[in-house]
Design a protein around this motif. Structure first.
Motif, PDB file in Angstrom:
ATOM      1  N   GLY A   1       1.521   3.257   6.004  1.00  0.00           N
ATOM      2  CA  GLY A   1       1.017   4.515   5.815  1.00  0.00           C
ATOM      3  C   GLY A   1       1.236   5.676   7.081  1.00  0.00           C
TER       4      GLY A   1
ATOM      5  N   GLU B   1       0.693  -1.091  -0.105  1.00  0.00           N
ATOM      6  CA  GLU B   1       0.114  -0.166   0.171  1.00  0.00           C
ATOM      7  C   GLU B   1       0.870   1.284   0.071  1.00  0.00           C
TER       8      GLU B   1
ATOM      9  N   ASP C   1      -4.882   5.786   1.684  1.00  0.00           N
ATOM     10  CA  ASP C   1      -4.820   5.001   2.999  1.00  0.00           C
ATOM     11  C   ASP C   1      -6.165   5.353   3.833  1.00  0.00           C
TER      12      ASP C   1
END
Length: 202
Positions: free
Chosen positions: A155, A27, A60
């Motif tokens: 994140g 991610e 995110d």
């Protein structure tokens, strides 16, 4: 005033230059790719912490949750999409930097932006296409992950890193949007502690 982001060696991070994106979750690697694309669209020359913040907010949900409620997020995104006017005009011909990293190489003459791995274990002054503060933040995000027993940063690690220096552009935008940055850092640390307990990390 928040402490500045500490500079870390490759050994302290548990990574090296050859590791590239290996220190990032999938991610977060996508967040970095999004920040790079935004630099190209904006006609910029370096990924800075505001680019990273913008990409984090878009990608995110954990970052959005820790920053604030829907009205505050909308206000923050509104500032970020308007970086080509107002306060953003002051950024166009300057380098996002901080006291401990006062000297940087000139950007590529053609305005090239980074297309290779994230700079890990690299002196921020040598990270082509990255502002010195953004390069340090990427390194520090991975250090945070290692300290809680993870081998990949996520994140919230990067969010903590980009707001850890009061001179970052991310902090400036957050302040304009009315986000309490010290309170944000406390919330991030609280969530990080919860994740570490769940995962059995020290």
């Amino acid at each position: 005033m928040q402490p500045r982001i500490p500079r870390q060696s490759a050994h302290e991070q548990g990574t090296d230059r050859a590791g590239g994106d290996a220190g990032l979750s999938g991610e977060l690697a996508a967040v970095v790719a999004g920040a790079r694309r935004r630099v190209v669209r904006d006609g910029g020359r370096q990924v800075d912490t505001a680019h990273l913040l913008h990409s984090l907010l878009e990608s995110d949900p954990d970052v959005r949750a820790v920053i604030g409620d829907a009205p505050q997020l909308a206000r923050l995104l509104g500032y970020l999409v308007q970086r080509s006017i107002g306060y953003g005009l002051r950024w166009q011909n300057s380098v996002e930097d901080s006291g401990p990293i006062a000297v940087v190489h000139d950007p590529e003459p053609n305005g090239a932006v980074p297309t290779g791995p994230v700079p890990t274990g690299v002196d921020p002054r040598e990270a082509e296409g990255w502002s010195p503060l953004a390069a340090v933040a990427m390194q520090y995000a991975m250090t945070r992950a290692v300290l809680r027993g993870e081998d990949r940063a996520d994140g919230t690690d990067l969010l903590a890193a980009i707001v850890g220096d009061p001179q970052s552009r991310a902090v400036e935008v957050l302040g304009r949007a009315g986000v309490d940055v010290p309170g944000l850092l406390k919330r991030i640390d609280s969530r990080t502690g919860e994740y570490a307990a769940e995962g059995g990390a020290p």
